[in-house]
Design an enzyme around this catalytic site. Structure first.
Site, PDB file in Angstrom:
ATOM      1  N   HIS A  77       0.916  -1.289  -0.067  1.00  0.00           N
ATOM      2  CA  HIS A  77      -0.006  -0.104  -0.015  1.00  0.00           C
ATOM      3  C   HIS A  77       0.857   1.119   0.101  1.00  0.00           C
ATOM      4  O   HIS A  77       1.612   1.467   0.865  1.00  0.00           O
ATOM      5  CB  HIS A  77      -0.646   0.086   0.977  1.00  0.00           C
ATOM      6  CG  HIS A  77      -2.296  -0.822   0.958  1.00  0.00           C
ATOM      7  ND1 HIS A  77      -3.334  -0.441   1.619  1.00  0.00           N
ATOM      8  CD2 HIS A  77      -2.291  -2.017   0.320  1.00  0.00           C
ATOM      9  CE1 HIS A  77      -4.178  -1.639   1.256  1.00  0.00           C
ATOM     10  NE2 HIS A  77      -3.550  -2.239   0.635  1.00  0.00           N
ATOM     11  N   TYR A 109      -9.418   6.002   6.609  1.00  0.00           N
ATOM     12  CA  TYR A 109      -9.598   6.365   7.945  1.00  0.00           C
ATOM     13  C   TYR A 109     -10.709   7.566   8.061  1.00  0.00           C
ATOM     14  O   TYR A 109     -10.287   8.775   7.366  1.00  0.00           O
ATOM     15  CB  TYR A 109      -8.268   6.975   8.670  1.00  0.00           C
ATOM     16  CG  TYR A 109      -7.409   5.795   8.855  1.00  0.00           C
ATOM     17  CD1 TYR A 109      -6.247   5.398   7.873  1.00  0.00           C
ATOM     18  CD2 TYR A 109      -6.784   5.263  10.325  1.00  0.00           C
ATOM     19  CE1 TYR A 109      -5.292   4.599   8.072  1.00  0.00           C
ATOM     20  CE2 TYR A 109      -6.313   4.206  10.470  1.00  0.00           C
ATOM     21  CZ  TYR A 109      -5.406   3.722   9.386  1.00  0.00           C
ATOM     22  OH  TYR A 109      -4.237   2.927   9.641  1.00  0.00           O
ATOM     23  N   PRO A 115      -5.034   1.070  18.258  1.00  0.00           N
ATOM     24  CA  PRO A 115      -4.677   0.776  16.846  1.00  0.00           C
ATOM     25  C   PRO A 115      -4.634   1.464  15.886  1.00  0.00           C
ATOM     26  O   PRO A 115      -4.377   1.359  14.695  1.00  0.00           O
ATOM     27  CB  PRO A 115      -5.814  -0.338  16.490  1.00  0.00           C
ATOM     28  CG  PRO A 115      -6.838   0.061  17.533  1.00  0.00           C
ATOM     29  CD  PRO A 115      -6.419   1.008  18.720  1.00  0.00           C
ATOM     30  N   LYS A 161       0.365   0.369  14.945  1.00  0.00           N
ATOM     31  CA  LYS A 161       1.965   0.440  15.503  1.00  0.00           C
ATOM     32  C   LYS A 161       2.023  -0.832  16.393  1.00  0.00           C
ATOM     33  O   LYS A 161       3.194  -1.333  16.701  1.00  0.00           O
ATOM     34  CB  LYS A 161       2.246   1.635  16.203  1.00  0.00           C
ATOM     35  CG  LYS A 161       2.357   2.743  15.337  1.00  0.00           C
ATOM     36  CD  LYS A 161       3.517   2.561  14.344  1.00  0.00           C
ATOM     37  CE  LYS A 161       3.741   3.558  13.080  1.00  0.00           C
ATOM     38  NZ  LYS A 161       3.911   2.818  11.974  1.00  0.00           N
ATOM     39  N   TYR A 214       3.954   6.591   9.815  1.00  0.00           N
ATOM     40  CA  TYR A 214       2.909   5.837   9.337  1.00  0.00           C
ATOM     41  C   TYR A 214       3.738   4.376   8.809  1.00  0.00           C
ATOM     42  O   TYR A 214       3.592   3.242   9.169  1.00  0.00           O
ATOM     43  CB  TYR A 214       1.773   6.139   8.543  1.00  0.00           C
ATOM     44  CG  TYR A 214       0.949   5.228   8.189  1.00  0.00           C
ATOM     45  CD1 TYR A 214      -0.148   5.109   9.288  1.00  0.00           C
ATOM     46  CD2 TYR A 214       0.764   4.237   7.326  1.00  0.00           C
ATOM     47  CE1 TYR A 214      -1.346   4.189   9.096  1.00  0.00           C
ATOM     48  CE2 TYR A 214      -0.064   3.181   7.196  1.00  0.00           C
ATOM     49  CZ  TYR A 214      -1.253   3.198   8.189  1.00  0.00           C
ATOM     50  OH  TYR A 214      -2.297   2.237   7.805  1.00  0.00           O
TER      51      TYR A 214
HETATM   52  C1  PHB Z   1      -6.591  -3.679  10.586  1.00  0.00           C
HETATM   53  O1  PHB Z   1      -6.668  -3.989   9.274  1.00  0.00           O
HETATM   54  O2  PHB Z   1      -7.276  -4.742  11.393  1.00  0.00           O
HETATM   55  C2  PHB Z   1      -6.269  -2.254  10.687  1.00  0.00           C
HETATM   56  C3  PHB Z   1      -5.546  -1.666  10.019  1.00  0.00           C
HETATM   57  C4  PHB Z   1      -5.095  -0.315  10.478  1.00  0.00           C
HETATM   58  C5  PHB Z   1      -5.220   0.213  11.555  1.00  0.00           C
HETATM   59  C6  PHB Z   1      -5.819  -0.581  12.658  1.00  0.00           C
HETATM   60  C7  PHB Z   1      -6.261  -1.774  12.160  1.00  0.00           C
HETATM   61  O3  PHB Z   1      -4.707   1.216  11.768  1.00  0.00           O
END
Ligand code: PHB
Ligand code: APR
Length: 391
Positions: free
Chosen positions: A72, A200, A292, A296, A384
């Site tokens: 990604h 997000y 989450p 990280k 990130y």
């Molecule tokens: C996930 O795919 O579970 C996931 C991805 C990004 C995040 C948190 C969880 O920031």
């Protein structure tokens, strides 16, 4: 019985450490409280920094990750129904790899089995002793019998609720904690992801995240109340809520289906300092938890394991303890930066019950700054994709 290193916990931290030490000729025993199936049943984030991928390669478990992982090069931030892309690749020259933690764990378990190194599952009453001196021991109950193993070092990779951190005298430990006033309700479903990249979303109804495990399996989250229970969230209610929080294009494209996992997780920032006490080292969730939002958790566990494996290998090769002595401080410098970033992402994207209109305005200004300033978007991007390691 005697081994060089006893590893408590067969999560990603313990298994990865075991694999790296085994490949360096260091003898380890892994003790895990749950069954293998139980460990593999836990669904967690799936975004790997390049540093974590490199370490999995070093451990010899990168083949499936390279074949099935998705590169990604950007993420999308969605505010008030409008999406803004952060081009990670253009800003940092790096990308992240989407590959589920469950798969990482499975690959590591398979490698451990193939290596013949010893792991015991369904072990109870693990008790650590003597790590403040030269002869640490670990006692445990396995298949109805108590055993004791002596070792040179103990690696506490047993997660937030493990026994290792609790074995340290309280006065030797400083703990920092923030619990956030909301949770994440997550759903896993065998439906194609709504977008090629993660979205997000900050919406007046709360945060939402569109993530994935593969081209056919999606992982979605919505911010929920800490009082909520999964039983209150039918699949239909979840999909409706998710749809209401994303932009109209994503809402239209969203393909829904029956959930194959649904759970609510609280959000917490936590750090225990230091991460070493004599011959006991803490690594991963045993020492720190991040919300989450920045993905990280697993990456930090891998970064601790990177420092710890190098320190132990250096010690066995040279007989010196310089790297061992540096372990805690090196880890913590990186840990605190990830704690800061995860807190910042969480603050930017969620609805906080007590922040009111001014809080919302500040979030909007922050987003506008990120989108409009290369410096600000680079700051997000470089965190990130993962900050560099020391040495
Ligand atoms: C996930 O795919 O579970 C996931 C991805 C990004 C995040 C948190 C969880 O920031
Ligand atoms: N004895 C033996 N094993 C134990 C004990 C105990 N007393 N207590 C806990 N364990 C085991 C747990 O059952 C679990 O399998 O330790 C393991 C710890 O694994 P994780 O919780 O996955 O922690 P870690 O390996 O540090 O991985 C960090 O997990 O929570 C996510 O976001 C986090 O992705 C990150 C990753």
């Amino acid at each position: 019985m005697r081994v060089q290193v006893v590893i408590i916990g067969a999560g990603p931290a313990g298994l990865l450490l075991g694999q790296l030490l085994h490949r360096a000729g260091i003898d380890t025993l892994i003790l895990e409280r749950k069954s293998q199936e139980y460990v593999l049943g836990r669904i967690r984030a799936g975004v790997l920094e390049q540093g974590a991928v490199d370490l999995l390669d070093e451990a010899g478990v990168g083949a499936r990750l390279h074949a099935e992982g998705l590169a990604h090069e950007g993420i999308e931030l969605c505010f008030s129904g409008e999406r803004h892309r952060v081009d990670l690749q253009a800003l940092t020259g790096k990308h992240v790899t989407v590959y589920g933690q469950t798969e990482v764990t499975r690959d590591l378990m398979d490698a451990r089995t193939a290596s013949g190194a010893k792991s015991l599952y369904e072990v109870d009453d693990v008790a650590l002793a003597g790590f403040d001196g030269n002869t640490p021991t670990v006692r445990y109950l396995h298949q109805g019998r108590v055993h004791e193993v002596s070792c040179d070092f103990i690696a506490g990779c047993d997660g937030f609720h493990g026994v290792s951190r609790d074995s340290v005298p309280a006065q030797a430990l400083r703990q920092y904690e923030r619990v956030y006033p909301f949770g994440w309700l997550g759903v896993l479903a065998d439906v194609p992801p709504v977008s090629d990249e993660l979205i997000y979303a900050n919406h007046e109804r709360g945060f939402a995240l569109c993530s994935m495990r593969s081209h056919t399996r999606s992982r979605y989250y919505v911010q929920c109340s800490l009082d909520d229970h999964v039983d209150q969230w039918s699949d239909e209610r979840f999909w409706q809520e998710l749809r209401s929080r994303v932009d109209s294009e994503a809402a239209e494209r969203l393909i829904t289906g029956p959930s194959i996992e649904k759970s609510i997780a609280p959000l917490r920032s936590f750090v225990a300092e230091p991460m070493r006490f004599g011959r006991l080292f803490l690594a991963g969730d045993a020492a720190h938890i991040v919300p989450p939002t920045g993905a990280k958790g697993l990456n930090l566990a891998a970064s601790d394991v990177r420092y710890l494996s190098r320190a132990l290998i250096d010690h066995y090769r040279t007989g010196t303890s310089t790297e061992i002595d540096a372990y805690s401080d090196k880890c913590l410098r990186r840990v605190w930066k990830a704690v800061r970033f995860s807190w910042w992402m969480t603050s930017l994207l969620h609805r906080f019950p007590d922040n009111g209109e001014i809080g919302r305005k500040i979030q909007e200004a922050e987003l506008s700054y990120i989108i409009g300033s290369r410096a600000a978007s680079t700051s997000l991007a470089e965190n990130y994709v993962g900050l560099p390691f020391e040495d």
